[in-house]
Design an enzyme around this catalytic site. Structure first.
Site, mmCIF file in Angstrom:
data_model
loop_
_atom_site.group_PDB
_atom_site.id
_atom_site.type_symbol
_atom_site.label_atom_id
_atom_site.label_comp_id
_atom_site.label_asym_id
_atom_site.label_seq_id
_atom_site.Cartn_x
_atom_site.Cartn_y
_atom_site.Cartn_z
ATOM 1 N N TRP A 88 3.150 -4.433 -3.347
ATOM 2 C CA TRP A 88 3.685 -5.600 -2.637
ATOM 3 C C TRP A 88 4.721 -6.389 -3.410
ATOM 4 O O TRP A 88 5.061 -7.497 -3.012
ATOM 5 C CB TRP A 88 2.529 -6.494 -2.181
ATOM 6 C CG TRP A 88 1.704 -5.751 -1.193
ATOM 7 C CD1 TRP A 88 0.581 -5.014 -1.444
ATOM 8 C CD2 TRP A 88 1.994 -5.590 0.198
ATOM 9 N NE1 TRP A 88 0.137 -4.427 -0.291
ATOM 10 C CE2 TRP A 88 0.982 -4.768 0.725
ATOM 11 C CE3 TRP A 88 2.998 -6.082 1.047
ATOM 12 C CZ2 TRP A 88 0.956 -4.400 2.074
ATOM 13 C CZ3 TRP A 88 2.965 -5.721 2.381
ATOM 14 C CH2 TRP A 88 1.945 -4.893 2.884
ATOM 15 N N TYR A 139 1.399 -2.447 -10.142
ATOM 16 C CA TYR A 139 0.798 -1.921 -8.913
ATOM 17 C C TYR A 139 1.866 -1.875 -7.836
ATOM 18 O O TYR A 139 2.464 -2.876 -7.506
ATOM 19 C CB TYR A 139 -0.367 -2.821 -8.492
ATOM 20 C CG TYR A 139 -1.092 -2.362 -7.256
ATOM 21 C CD1 TYR A 139 -1.655 -1.095 -7.205
ATOM 22 C CD2 TYR A 139 -1.227 -3.199 -6.160
ATOM 23 C CE1 TYR A 139 -2.326 -0.682 -6.074
ATOM 24 C CE2 TYR A 139 -1.906 -2.781 -5.028
ATOM 25 C CZ TYR A 139 -2.451 -1.525 -4.989
ATOM 26 O OH TYR A 139 -3.117 -1.106 -3.869
HETATM 27 N N1 LIG Z 1 -11.296 -9.784 -3.185
HETATM 28 C C1 LIG Z 1 -10.316 -8.986 -2.745
HETATM 29 N N2 LIG Z 1 -9.351 -8.594 -3.592
HETATM 30 C C2 LIG Z 1 -8.357 -7.789 -3.169
HETATM 31 C C3 LIG Z 1 -8.313 -7.340 -1.829
HETATM 32 C C4 LIG Z 1 -9.360 -7.767 -0.942
HETATM 33 O O1 LIG Z 1 -9.400 -7.382 0.242
HETATM 34 N N3 LIG Z 1 -10.330 -8.591 -1.433
HETATM 35 N N4 LIG Z 1 -7.303 -6.511 -1.406
HETATM 36 C C5 LIG Z 1 -6.683 -5.653 -2.405
HETATM 37 C C6 LIG Z 1 -5.480 -5.031 -1.856
HETATM 38 S S1 LIG Z 1 -5.737 -4.013 -0.509
HETATM 39 C C7 LIG Z 1 -4.257 -5.179 -2.394
HETATM 40 S S2 LIG Z 1 -2.954 -4.267 -1.723
HETATM 41 C C8 LIG Z 1 -4.040 -6.014 -3.598
HETATM 42 C C9 LIG Z 1 -2.700 -6.751 -3.620
HETATM 43 O O2 LIG Z 1 -2.399 -7.167 -4.894
HETATM 44 P P1 LIG Z 1 -0.899 -7.485 -5.346
HETATM 45 O O3 LIG Z 1 0.046 -6.439 -4.876
HETATM 46 O O4 LIG Z 1 -0.933 -7.769 -6.803
HETATM 47 O O5 LIG Z 1 -0.637 -8.819 -4.523
HETATM 48 P P2 LIG Z 1 0.562 -9.838 -4.417
HETATM 49 O O6 LIG Z 1 -0.039 -11.185 -4.509
HETATM 50 O O7 LIG Z 1 1.329 -9.534 -3.190
HETATM 51 O O8 LIG Z 1 1.429 -9.588 -5.721
HETATM 52 C C10 LIG Z 1 2.753 -9.168 -5.755
HETATM 53 C C11 LIG Z 1 3.451 -9.939 -6.866
HETATM 54 O O9 LIG Z 1 4.797 -9.453 -6.992
HETATM 55 C C12 LIG Z 1 5.635 -10.561 -7.253
HETATM 56 N N5 LIG Z 1 7.032 -10.200 -6.913
HETATM 57 C C13 LIG Z 1 7.642 -10.201 -5.705
HETATM 58 N N6 LIG Z 1 8.925 -9.802 -5.831
HETATM 59 C C14 LIG Z 1 9.133 -9.545 -7.141
HETATM 60 C C15 LIG Z 1 10.258 -9.094 -7.910
HETATM 61 O O10 LIG Z 1 11.320 -8.822 -7.403
HETATM 62 N N7 LIG Z 1 10.081 -8.911 -9.232
HETATM 63 C C16 LIG Z 1 8.900 -9.177 -9.846
HETATM 64 N N8 LIG Z 1 8.819 -8.962 -11.153
HETATM 65 N N9 LIG Z 1 7.826 -9.610 -9.155
HETATM 66 C C17 LIG Z 1 7.936 -9.784 -7.825
HETATM 67 C C18 LIG Z 1 5.058 -11.656 -6.392
HETATM 68 O O11 LIG Z 1 5.493 -12.920 -6.801
HETATM 69 C C19 LIG Z 1 3.553 -11.432 -6.585
HETATM 70 O O12 LIG Z 1 3.060 -12.166 -7.684
HETATM 71 O O13 LIG Z 1 -5.103 -6.970 -3.692
HETATM 72 C C20 LIG Z 1 -6.379 -6.355 -3.730
HETATM 73 N N10 LIG Z 1 -7.382 -7.366 -4.042
HETATM 74 N N1 LIG Z 2 -1.343 -11.309 7.137
HETATM 75 C C1 LIG Z 2 -1.602 -10.325 6.264
HETATM 76 N N2 LIG Z 2 -1.720 -9.047 6.711
HETATM 77 C C2 LIG Z 2 -2.003 -8.052 5.839
HETATM 78 C C3 LIG Z 2 -2.127 -8.282 4.449
HETATM 79 C C4 LIG Z 2 -1.995 -9.636 3.991
HETATM 80 O O1 LIG Z 2 -2.119 -9.925 2.792
HETATM 81 N N3 LIG Z 2 -1.734 -10.615 4.929
HETATM 82 N N4 LIG Z 2 -2.365 -7.235 3.589
HETATM 83 C C5 LIG Z 2 -2.113 -5.866 4.044
HETATM 84 C C6 LIG Z 2 -2.865 -4.938 3.182
HETATM 85 S S1 LIG Z 2 -2.291 -4.658 1.592
HETATM 86 C C7 LIG Z 2 -3.974 -4.305 3.572
HETATM 87 S S2 LIG Z 2 -4.764 -3.241 2.502
HETATM 88 C C8 LIG Z 2 -4.526 -4.508 4.934
HETATM 89 C C9 LIG Z 2 -6.029 -4.735 4.892
HETATM 90 O O2 LIG Z 2 -6.635 -4.344 6.066
HETATM 91 P P1 LIG Z 2 -8.218 -4.524 6.192
HETATM 92 O O3 LIG Z 2 -8.850 -4.181 4.918
HETATM 93 O O4 LIG Z 2 -8.685 -3.797 7.382
HETATM 94 O O5 LIG Z 2 -8.280 -6.094 6.475
HETATM 95 P P2 LIG Z 2 -9.207 -7.300 6.004
HETATM 96 O O6 LIG Z 2 -8.496 -8.526 6.430
HETATM 97 O O7 LIG Z 2 -9.609 -7.174 4.580
HETATM 98 O O8 LIG Z 2 -10.541 -7.156 6.852
HETATM 99 C C10 LIG Z 2 -10.525 -7.019 8.256
HETATM 100 C C11 LIG Z 2 -11.862 -7.393 8.848
HETATM 101 O O9 LIG Z 2 -12.909 -6.630 8.257
HETATM 102 C C12 LIG Z 2 -14.097 -7.398 8.361
HETATM 103 N N5 LIG Z 2 -15.137 -6.860 7.485
HETATM 104 C C13 LIG Z 2 -15.365 -7.117 6.175
HETATM 105 N N6 LIG Z 2 -16.437 -6.424 5.739
HETATM 106 C C14 LIG Z 2 -16.908 -5.733 6.808
HETATM 107 C C15 LIG Z 2 -18.000 -4.835 7.005
HETATM 108 O O10 LIG Z 2 -18.760 -4.514 6.089
HETATM 109 N N7 LIG Z 2 -18.151 -4.303 8.256
HETATM 110 C C16 LIG Z 2 -17.336 -4.629 9.286
HETATM 111 N N8 LIG Z 2 -17.572 -4.056 10.447
HETATM 112 N N9 LIG Z 2 -16.310 -5.466 9.122
HETATM 113 C C17 LIG Z 2 -16.092 -6.009 7.909
HETATM 114 C C18 LIG Z 2 -13.618 -8.781 8.007
HETATM 115 O O11 LIG Z 2 -14.522 -9.760 8.476
HETATM 116 C C19 LIG Z 2 -12.255 -8.844 8.673
HETATM 117 O O12 LIG Z 2 -12.317 -9.467 9.931
HETATM 118 O O13 LIG Z 2 -3.942 -5.635 5.568
HETATM 119 C C20 LIG Z 2 -2.521 -5.678 5.497
HETATM 120 N N10 LIG Z 2 -2.099 -6.779 6.323
HETATM 121 MO MO LIG Z 3 -3.672 -3.359 0.366
#
Ligand SMILES: Nc1nc2c(c(=O)[nH]1)N[C@H]1C(S)=C(S)[C@@H](COP(=O)(O)OP(=O)(O)OC[C@H]3O[C@@H](n4cnc5c(=O)[nH]c(N)nc54)[C@H](O)[C@@H]3O)O[C@H]1N2
Ligand SMILES: Nc1nc2c(c(=O)[nH]1)N[C@H]1C(S)=C(S)[C@@H](COP(=O)(O)OP(=O)(O)OC[C@H]3O[C@@H](n4cnc5c(=O)[nH]c(N)nc54)[C@H](O)[C@@H]3O)O[C@H]1N2
Ligand SMILES: [Mo]
Length: 801
Positions: free
Chosen positions: A145, A142
């Site tokens: 990140w 994926y």
């Molecule tokens: N319940 C729930 N689940 C979610 C979400 C949510 O809001 N709620 N959010 C979703 C979203 S928006 C996202 S983007 C995904 C994120 O999902 P991921 O992108 O899978 O999240 P990370 O934990 O950042 O995983 C990145 C991995 O890359 C590894 N890594 C870093 N550098 C290197 C490298 O140089 N080489 C290798 N081989 N590995 C490396 C890190 O150690 C880490 O294990 O999660 C999703 N899952």
């Molecule tokens: N520190 C930090 N920042 C990040 C990331 C991280 O892992 N760490 N991940 C990055 C990534 S990959 C992504 S995709 C973005 C995610 O960005 P978002 O998806 O916007 O962020 P979340 O933190 O999942 O949720 C933000 C807010 O949405 C609210 N929320 C949940 N469900 C509902 C709903 O049904 N209605 C309303 N009105 N609100 C709701 C939650 O309570 C929370 O306060 O963030 C990015 N920024």
């Molecule tokens: Mo994301």
């Protein structure tokens, strides 16, 4: 908790004082300290190295708020006990010597590993890859990140290897961040909107009267960046806090930034925002307060939407404010008052992404855009909507400079793709047909699962289903620097270098694009870690001279590639590569013009000359293209659909009375940094904290700091209770990304001791249209439990190490 928090605050204060005195050029070479510039998703920094070891991290000038402890955590992460030291193979897999009938796939995640040589590990991988078709390989890398560099980007290296050497693999369609909106917005407004340039902060500060954080956690989500974080939004938030802007937050929880802005809190039942928007639109339309002129001039299809809004279609339900109140839990008077406030003030609607990471998430951005059209301020300074104010520095002015590119993946000959969040279901149902984007696709039969730079077991919904799926495969390969939950599920684990052990370049922030950074090697690779790129290059060579030529671009060295990326950008106009490499960064100041940017201003000024790339050139309230998909759960105009799990379901809430949301973690990037000192600052009972409303907690006898079990039919986790008024009754909040840690691995659905949310979340899709993740649609129960103290993350046993 209080002691560790104090310690934590002390350490971040120390980091802040370091900034003032940080000048790398003064680094004391005589004392044997070398200062090396580097940059990552959590910010740009200098690492002080003594005797080959990192002794200190201090921020670069581009880090506008170095209190965030992410950069400092790199020391912990590089020297972590959780590092994978050697190539490892799961015992049964090694003993099977290639005989698939003997690999015991059901033991994945349960069995010990055996240390092997690099040669042996690569031979095992290549033997299998040569024996399968590209259509049988799932590339689980994926792309989000893993690593923000141009060269060592994980999905790029993995994709390039599979494509150039084996002709390709099945990849993913769509993503987790905006899986639903990403399939809709372009048809509605001609642009994805979620990653587009946002109206500049300066414009907001000067013009906006009402700022609606529609679930947008402006502060927390902006502390990290998809590229290199600059935390440049933070100084603007100081100004926001002092401004006259009225802030309103519509969110089941009251976030720290909402508190700082003294925002009016509209508590909304999760997954019901579309109903709230419809209620407002009904009121605005029937009271004649909507902006008729704007709707006529800039939108298309109102006539096809009105019958639904007014209750003149089959359902005969007018989507009134009172109707919306029953669904959302927001008082009818508040709904109409909000609508009045929005139309009579310069109002900016900042949408989020979490709302559409839920069942029927396709409706969210679409409805919000139509509401913004009713309000009529799209394209006006400080008005309209934006879907990325919370992300990667959204709102910062854009430099406009052409940046260095990155490693190309080459051509993937396999056309098939699986919607990003459907892999668990796909592994268990080969041959199953599903609807997707108005067409039909078939799940392939996968034999190989190749995972680089993703914590798949962390990010996919329904972990127990995914684990079952992973145990059907012939080979699971994971490249990782650390023993993540996903690495533990593999047959073959390859130790990757951390970014600090190799050279790369990147840029930041994602929106400002005003710095290009040298990510210089800080220390030599630890243990037997190798760069993913080098491993792939060597494997390509083992396959053949021709494949190696294709992979390496005719035998280019990594240095040549990096320099090439730099030379083919605007950077050399500012600084030679050599000078840049020495200094560590090149900076481009965005223009004054860029600080005046107003999204959609051109469209507003001239909707004919600057028409949108949509069916009509205008905003589609109705889309014929979508209507022709003829789906039950996605139609030609925005609609409210009842989710499968939500607080309005009287039957289901009897057993599972809480809706749990899983926001992104404040002090991690998903699962990253769960193995650093920062965890001490926020973990409760050493587990992931779960927020619960104080009245709810009282009824259940739960006290702040208690260990609690959160569960439903899909699984159960132990978490640490945070009892607070900052979350509404009936809702729980558990950040995504805790490292999955099953208690009794032999249970069919082991309880997770660390509080990993995706043990609980459902894998049903948003709809048959986008097939995106619905993790925020999830009902659970919670109770206090007596459990043994939790020691934290364990690394697996490796024989022969
Ligand atoms: N319940 C729930 N689940 C979610 C979400 C949510 O809001 N709620 N959010 C979703 C979203 S928006 C996202 S983007 C995904 C994120 O999902 P991921 O992108 O899978 O999240 P990370 O934990 O950042 O995983 C990145 C991995 O890359 C590894 N890594 C870093 N550098 C290197 C490298 O140089 N080489 C290798 N081989 N590995 C490396 C890190 O150690 C880490 O294990 O999660 C999703 N899952
Ligand atoms: N520190 C930090 N920042 C990040 C990331 C991280 O892992 N760490 N991940 C990055 C990534 S990959 C992504 S995709 C973005 C995610 O960005 P978002 O998806 O916007 O962020 P979340 O933190 O999942 O949720 C933000 C807010 O949405 C609210 N929320 C949940 N469900 C509902 C709903 O049904 N209605 C309303 N009105 N609100 C709701 C939650 O309570 C929370 O306060 O963030 C990015 N920024
Ligand atoms: Mo994301």
């Amino acid at each position: 908790m209080s002691i560790s928090r104090r310690k934590f605050l002390k350490s971040t204060a120390a980091a802040a004082t370091v900034v003032a005195s940080a000048n790398p050029l003064l680094a004391d070479e005589k004392k044997g300290v070398k200062t090396v510039p580097h940059a990552s998703n959590v910010g740009a920094f200098y690492a002080d190295v003594k005797d080959g070891k990192i002794v200190k991290i201090h921020p670069q000038e581009s880090d506008k708020d170095p209190k965030y402890p992410g950069s400092e955590a790199w020391i912990d992460r590089v020297y972590s006990d959780t590092r994978i030291k050697y190539p490892c193979v799961r015992k049964s897999y090694l003993e099977a010597k290639g005989d698939v009938s003997k690999i015991a796939p059901q033991l994945r995640g349960k069995e010990e590993f055996v240390r092997v040589s690099w040669d042996e590990a690569m031979a095992l991988i290549l033997d299998k890859l040569k024996s399968v078709k590209p259509e049988e390989i799932y590339n689980a890398s994926y792309g989000a990140w893993g690593h923000p560099g141009s060269l060592h980007n994980c999905s790029a290296t993995a994709g390039r290897f599979l494509n150039t050497v084996f002709g390709g693999a099945v990849g993913m369609d769509g993503e987790h961040s905006n899986g639903a909106a990403g399939k809709v917005n372009t048809t509605i407004v001609g642009d994805l909107e979620v990653y587009s340039l946002q109206t500049a902060h300066e414009v907001i500060l000067e013009n906006t009267q009402v700022y609606v954080m529609w679930g947008a956690d402006l502060f927390k989500c902006n502390q990290i960046d998809y590229k290199v974080a600059n935390r440049g939004n933070n100084p603007y938030y100081d100004k926001y806090a002092k401004s006259d802007i009225k802030f309103i937050t519509i969110d089941p929880q009251y976030t720290p930034i909402a508190k700082r802005f003294n925002a009016q809190w509209v508590k909304i039942r999760p997954n019901t925002d579309v109903a709230l928007m419809l209620g407002m639109m009904h009121y605005l339309y029937t009271s004649g307060k909507y902006d008729k002129e704007f709707v006529e001039k800039y939108t298309d299809g109102l006539d096809k939407f009105l019958p639904y809004l007014l209750g003149k279609t089959e359902d005969k339900v007018a989507k009134t404010a009172s109707w919306a109140a029953k669904i959302t839990g927001v008082d009818e008077k508040i709904i109409t008052a909000l609508a009045d406030t929005f139309v009579s003030n310069r109002t900016f609607l900042a949408g989020n992404w979490a709302m559409q990471r839920a069942q029927h998430g396709e409706q969210v951005d679409w409805t919000l855009i139509v509401l913004a059209a009713f309000i009529g301020q799209i394209g006006l300074p400080g008005g309209g909507f934006g879907f990325s104010m919370h992300y990667s520095g959204g709102g910062q002015a854009f430099s406009g400079v052409m940046l260095p590119g990155g490693l190309a993946q080459g051509k993937n000959k396999v056309r098939a793709k699986i919607p990003a969040s459907r892999i668990g279901e796909a592994l268990l149902n080969p041959g199953k047909k599903i609807k997707f984007k108005g067409e039909e696709i078939v799940y392939p039969k996968f034999k190989v699962f190749y995972n680089v730079g993703a914590n798949t077991l962390g990010h996919q919904p329904n972990a127990n289903e995914l684990i079952k799926g992973l145990r059907t495969l012939d080979m699971v390969v994971v490249h990782e620097p650390w023993w993540t939950p996903t690495a533990k599920m593999a047959d073959i684990v390859l130790p990757s270098t951390t970014p600090l052990e190799r050279d790369d370049i990147s840029y930041g922030g994602s929106y400002s694009q005003d710095y290009v950074y040298a990510m210089k090697k800080v220390v030599e690779p630890l243990f037997e870690a190798r760069n993913d790129y080098d491993v792939f290059e060597e494997m390509a060579k083992l396959v053949g001279e021709r494949q190696w030529r294709k992979f390496s671009g005719g035998g280019k060295s990594k240095e040549e590639l990096l320099k090439g990326f730099y030379e083919r950008s605007d950077c050399p106009n500012y600084m030679s590569f050599e000078e840049f490499w020495e200094k560590g960064f090149v900076h481009f100041e965005p223009s004054e013009e860029a600080r005046k940017y107003v999204r959609h201003a051109e469209f507003r000024a001239d909707p004919v000359a600057n028409k949108l790339r949509t069916e009509s050139g205008k905003i589609q309230i109705y889309s014929q293209k979508f209507a022709e998909f003829k789906l039950d759960d996605f139609k030609g105009h925005p609609m409210w659909f009842e989710p499968t799990e939500w607080l309005g379901d009287v039957e289901k809430t009897k057993a599972y009375p809480f809706h749990i949301v899983s926001p992104h973690p404040t002090y991690r990037i998903h699962s990253q940094m769960d193995n650093s000192f920062i965890r001490k600052a926020y973990k409760v009972t050493n587990r992931e904290p779960v927020m619960i409303n104080d009245e709810d907690a009282k009824k259940l006898g739960i006290k702040d700091g208690d260990a609690v079990e959160v569960y439903n039919e899909r699984g159960s986790v132990i978490a640490g209770a945070v009892v607070t008024k900052n979350i509404m009754s009936g809702v729980l909040s558990l950040q995504e990304g805790a490292w999955y840690d099953p208690e009794n691995i032999d249970d069919e659905k082991p309880r997770c001791n660390a509080g990993h949310i995706n043990v609980l979340t459902p894998s049903f899709p948003t709809s048959t249209m986008a097939q995106a993740t619905s993790v925020n649609t999830c009902l659970v129960a919670i109770k206090k439990v007596e459990v043994k103290p939790y020691a934290g993350i364990k690394t697996p046993v490796v024989k022969g190490a």
